[in-house]
Motif scaffolding. Structure first.
Motif, PDB file in Angstrom:
ATOM      1  N   ALA A  68       0.834  -1.203   0.000  1.00 14.20           N
ATOM      2  CA  ALA A  68       0.000   0.000   0.000  1.00 14.20           C
ATOM      3  C   ALA A  68       0.871   1.255   0.000  1.00 14.20           C
ATOM      4  O   ALA A  68       0.622   2.205  -0.758  1.00 14.20           O
ATOM      5  CB  ALA A  68      -0.927  -0.007   1.218  1.00 14.20           C
ATOM      6  N   LEU A 123       2.618   1.616  -3.409  1.00 20.71           N
ATOM      7  CA  LEU A 123       1.704   2.166  -4.412  1.00 20.71           C
ATOM      8  C   LEU A 123       1.453   3.648  -4.165  1.00 20.71           C
ATOM      9  O   LEU A 123       1.384   4.455  -5.115  1.00 20.71           O
ATOM     10  CB  LEU A 123       0.389   1.397  -4.392  1.00 20.71           C
ATOM     11  CG  LEU A 123       0.430  -0.051  -4.884  1.00 20.71           C
ATOM     12  CD1 LEU A 123      -0.897  -0.754  -4.618  1.00 20.71           C
ATOM     13  CD2 LEU A 123       0.761  -0.112  -6.373  1.00 20.71           C
ATOM     14  N   VAL A 127      -0.810   6.566  -5.991  1.00 24.39           N
ATOM     15  CA  VAL A 127      -2.110   5.904  -5.863  1.00 24.39           C
ATOM     16  C   VAL A 127      -2.785   6.355  -4.581  1.00 24.39           C
ATOM     17  O   VAL A 127      -2.206   6.300  -3.492  1.00 24.39           O
ATOM     18  CB  VAL A 127      -1.956   4.367  -5.865  1.00 24.39           C
ATOM     19  CG1 VAL A 127      -3.307   3.690  -5.623  1.00 24.39           C
ATOM     20  CG2 VAL A 127      -1.352   3.894  -7.184  1.00 24.39           C
ATOM     21  N   VAL A 181      -6.070   0.535  -9.750  1.00 24.03           N
ATOM     22  CA  VAL A 181      -4.871  -0.289  -9.898  1.00 24.03           C
ATOM     23  C   VAL A 181      -5.288  -1.549 -10.650  1.00 24.03           C
ATOM     24  O   VAL A 181      -6.132  -2.318 -10.172  1.00 24.03           O
ATOM     25  CB  VAL A 181      -4.258  -0.665  -8.540  1.00 24.03           C
ATOM     26  CG1 VAL A 181      -3.052  -1.589  -8.726  1.00 24.03           C
ATOM     27  CG2 VAL A 181      -3.863   0.591  -7.769  1.00 24.03           C
ATOM     28  N   LEU A 215      -2.301  -7.506  -3.506  1.00 25.16           N
ATOM     29  CA  LEU A 215      -2.685  -6.288  -4.213  1.00 25.16           C
ATOM     30  C   LEU A 215      -4.071  -5.806  -3.813  1.00 25.16           C
ATOM     31  O   LEU A 215      -4.281  -4.610  -3.586  1.00 25.16           O
ATOM     32  CB  LEU A 215      -2.624  -6.530  -5.727  1.00 25.16           C
ATOM     33  CG  LEU A 215      -1.282  -6.265  -6.404  1.00 25.16           C
ATOM     34  CD1 LEU A 215      -1.200  -6.965  -7.752  1.00 25.16           C
ATOM     35  CD2 LEU A 215      -1.062  -4.766  -6.568  1.00 25.16           C
ATOM     36  N   HIS A 216      -5.030  -6.724  -3.746  1.00 23.36           N
ATOM     37  CA  HIS A 216      -6.382  -6.288  -3.379  1.00 23.36           C
ATOM     38  C   HIS A 216      -6.419  -5.728  -1.962  1.00 23.36           C
ATOM     39  O   HIS A 216      -7.052  -4.691  -1.710  1.00 23.36           O
ATOM     40  CB  HIS A 216      -7.368  -7.438  -3.517  1.00 23.36           C
ATOM     41  CG  HIS A 216      -8.782  -7.046  -3.196  1.00 23.36           C
ATOM     42  ND1 HIS A 216      -9.423  -5.989  -3.815  1.00 23.36           N
ATOM     43  CD2 HIS A 216      -9.679  -7.553  -2.289  1.00 23.36           C
ATOM     44  CE1 HIS A 216     -10.654  -5.865  -3.325  1.00 23.36           C
ATOM     45  NE2 HIS A 216     -10.826  -6.780  -2.407  1.00 23.36           N
ATOM     46  N   CYS A 219      -4.946  -2.269  -2.024  1.00 24.98           N
ATOM     47  CA  CYS A 219      -5.887  -1.298  -2.599  1.00 24.98           C
ATOM     48  C   CYS A 219      -6.952  -0.902  -1.577  1.00 24.98           C
ATOM     49  O   CYS A 219      -7.308   0.277  -1.459  1.00 24.98           O
ATOM     50  CB  CYS A 219      -6.539  -1.872  -3.852  1.00 24.98           C
ATOM     51  SG  CYS A 219      -5.452  -1.939  -5.293  1.00 24.98           S
ATOM     52  N   ALA A 239      -8.176   2.550  -2.886  1.00 22.15           N
ATOM     53  CA  ALA A 239      -8.073   2.449  -4.343  1.00 22.15           C
ATOM     54  C   ALA A 239      -8.986   1.346  -4.853  1.00 22.15           C
ATOM     55  O   ALA A 239      -9.549   0.560  -4.081  1.00 22.15           O
ATOM     56  CB  ALA A 239      -6.628   2.180  -4.749  1.00 22.15           C
ATOM     57  N   SER A 265      -9.565  -2.018  -7.107  1.00 23.14           N
ATOM     58  CA  SER A 265      -8.910  -3.172  -7.732  1.00 23.14           C
ATOM     59  C   SER A 265      -9.565  -3.464  -9.071  1.00 23.14           C
ATOM     60  O   SER A 265     -10.789  -3.587  -9.165  1.00 23.14           O
ATOM     61  CB  SER A 265      -9.038  -4.401  -6.830  1.00 23.14           C
ATOM     62  OG  SER A 265      -8.339  -4.237  -5.622  1.00 23.14           O
ATOM     63  N   THR A 306      -6.356   3.872 -15.552  1.00 21.01           N
ATOM     64  CA  THR A 306      -5.523   3.132 -14.616  1.00 21.01           C
ATOM     65  C   THR A 306      -4.286   3.931 -14.205  1.00 21.01           C
ATOM     66  O   THR A 306      -3.584   4.483 -15.047  1.00 21.01           O
ATOM     67  CB  THR A 306      -5.105   1.789 -15.249  1.00 21.01           C
ATOM     68  OG1 THR A 306      -6.272   0.984 -15.418  1.00 21.01           O
ATOM     69  CG2 THR A 306      -4.099   1.061 -14.380  1.00 21.01           C
ATOM     70  N   GLN A 347     -14.074  -2.513  -6.502  1.00 17.77           N
ATOM     71  CA  GLN A 347     -13.718  -3.428  -7.582  1.00 17.77           C
ATOM     72  C   GLN A 347     -14.294  -2.946  -8.900  1.00 17.77           C
ATOM     73  O   GLN A 347     -15.454  -2.508  -8.970  1.00 17.77           O
ATOM     74  CB  GLN A 347     -14.244  -4.837  -7.298  1.00 17.77           C
ATOM     75  CG  GLN A 347     -13.806  -5.879  -8.335  1.00 17.77           C
ATOM     76  CD  GLN A 347     -14.796  -7.029  -8.489  1.00 17.77           C
ATOM     77  OE1 GLN A 347     -16.008  -6.811  -8.522  1.00 17.77           O
ATOM     78  NE2 GLN A 347     -14.287  -8.236  -8.578  1.00 17.77           N
TER      79      GLN A 347
END
Length: 542
Positions: free
Chosen positions: A68, A71, A76, A82, A95-96, A99, A104, A106, A127, A197
């Protein structure tokens, strides 16, 4: 970000009914980290590299904190997208979580996508960061990302798993978090109605549509799903389906973390590997389209392999043939559960563990709590039980809109979403999908954007007219057949068609498996191609 399907009245109704609890996955995840930091959270194997990574809940928390911050240092922040085009690797889950910790969005992308699809999807999403593997299944994804990057002015950074130098994914993790950065993470509270998402789904317009979900819409599906199937923290959830599909994402990534369970990820589907993972990791639950079920059952029967820990296999994406259910029960010793859903709402209907044979093999299940389904005629009137009509759904897990496409979702008065599917409902409220009114083909659980493929093939200099339809396949559910009328004096072989489509940078899975050259295409008096006749021809091998 569009919220055209999130009016205040819907929010009030869902909250009052207790279906939206205003919780996020992070709320559940942090409780599990605090209660059992050393519990196994994730087992992820890479078939080509031959390695396996095991992460605890505490390990996932530490890695996602680092990512995090990594990013964030690339700009971000809340509401940024992302995108990650990854197989079922541990980086996907981290990654999720990262985010979510930043607020952010995903955006998982299937690894089959190439320059054409990626340019459109990344551009529409604006993106900020893209994550890809260096190579996967003999494809140079780093080179593809480099090729599309020039046309994406909003793309600030590309991170490459197994890459080197400043674009290496590991560089995002190899950081020291400052006190100020740690405090900023701790202060941030993810809003339960914030979009978390963005998932592209193929439709009938020739362009993918970006489905958007919030914590409330996603978790309100997973809680009753887990309750119906009696899943909990002691389960081990095996996921062979790509997590860039909604099925893999919701039930292979989010569900285990919601429950405090353990996830086992498979990056390349091979029945033997799936059987070994289930037995070695004592998996209790798995989920996938009918090809996964069929191949796993065949392998276990042929080799005598037993899967004693496996309790439930949920098969979704296509109706389960009755003989397959009987074969799978014998081979796996598990309950076989049918289900139906969409990217727009997750699993809407499932059979129950205690349901009789005819409900599992003859239907796609009944609605989960919080969801309603109905079957209507062209005038919008509900049809009697047993009659076919258009399937509509409404409820807690319906998405909140298509990205930058307000009004594109067909929602009737009262919040009923038109699924585009044809179905019938029995007297007990169980549905059976009979077909689709929308022009797509579902091949092994993957939606084929028919109009897009037709439009590209129509540009071939030998083609005067083209129509693509599906035909039944016992393993994949459907395959695609291209019916082509040729220009005078021209010829076209299957090999030439496939080579042409490959040259257009089209995903391999979108290329039709059959080519049939015809003198004419059947049409209505108004000139519309009668695809139902072509489906009959493709089915009968004419």
């Amino acid at each position: 970000m569009s919220f055209d399907l999130l009016p205040a009245a819907r929010r009030d109704a869902m909250t009052a009914a207790g279906l939206w609890r205003d919780e996020t996955l992070l709320d559940h995840f942090r409780r599990h980290v605090k209660a059992a930091p050393d519990k196994p959270a994730l087992v992820a194997s890479r078939a080509e590299a031959g390695d396996t990574v095991r992460l605890t809940y505490g390990g996932l928390d530490t890695l996602s904190d680092r990512l995090a911050v990594g990013l964030a240092r690339h700009g971000v922040g809340e509401g940024d997208v992302v995108s990650f085009q990854l197989p079922n690797w541990w980086q996907f889950t981290v990654l999720h979580l990262a985010c979510l910790k930043l607020g952010a969005i995903s955006n998982p992308l299937m690894v089959i996508f190439r320059e054409r699809e990626l340019s459109f999807m990344l551009g529409l999403a604006e993106t900020k960061v893209l994550v890809v593997p260096a190579r996967f299944r003999n494809v140079d994804h780093a080179a593809i990302a480099a090729a599309v990057r020039g046309g994406l002015p909003r793309l600030a950074h590309v991170a490459v798993v197994d890459g080197t130098g400043p674009e290496a994914f590991d560089a995002l993790l190899a950081i020291d978090i400052t006190d100020a950065e740690r405090a900023a993470l701790a202060r941030r509270r993810l809003a339960p109605d914030a979009v978390i998402q963005l998932l592209y789904t193929s439709g009938t317009t020739g362009e993918p549509k970006g489905v958007t979900h919030t914590s409330n819409t996603m978790l309100s599906n997973l809680v009753p799903f887990a309750q119906r199937l009696r899943l909990g923290r002691d389960d081990v959830i095996h996921m062979p389906s790509p997590m860039a599909h909604q099925l893999g994402f919701m039930y292979g990534l989010v569900l285990p973390l919601l429950l405090g369970a353990t996830a086992v990820l498979q990056d390349i589907f091979v029945a033997e590997t799936m059987a070994k993972q289930i037995t070695q990791e004592s998996a209790t639950f798995t989920m996938g389209a009918t090809p996964f079920l069929n191949d796993l059952a065949d392998y276990c029967l042929a080799t005598g392999t037993k899967t004693p820990s496996l309790r439930i296999f949920v098969s979704a994406g296509a109706p389960i043939p009755r003989p397959l259910v009987a074969k799978a029960r014998e081979a796996l010793g598990a309950a076989i559960i049918s289900a139906w859903g969409m990217s727009e709402n997750g699993a809407v209907t499932t059979a129950r563990v205690e349901d009789p044979e005819e409900k599992v093999t003859g239907t796609d299940g009944c609605p989960l709590p919080g969801m309603e389904v109905r079957v209507v005629d062209l005038a919008g009137a509900v049809v009697p039980a047993g009659e076919e009509g258009m399937l509509q759904v409404r409820g807690c897990s319906n998405f909140v809109g298509y990205l930058k496409r307000p009004g594109l979702a067909h929602v009737e008065d009262g919040g009923w979403f038109d699924t585009g599917d044809i179905a019938r409902m029995d007297a007990d409220g169980y549905i059976r999908i009979a077909g689709r009114s929308k022009d797509i083909i579902i091949r092994g659980g993957e939606n084929i954007p028919v109009v897009e493929v037709e439009n590209i093939l129509f540009k071939h200099p030998a083609v005067a007219a083209v129509a693509i339809v599906g035909y039944p396949d016992p393993r994949l559910g459907e395959r695609a057949c291209a019916f082509v009328m040729l220009r005078q004096g021209q010829s076209l072989s299957f090999e030439e068609m496939a080579a042409y489509l490959k040259a257009q940078k089209m995903a391999m899975q979108y290329i039709p498996e059959r080519l049939q050259v015809v003198d004419t295409l059947p049409q209505t008096p108004s000139g519309k191609i009668q695809k139902f006749r072509l489906r009959e021809m493709a089915r009968d091998g004419q």
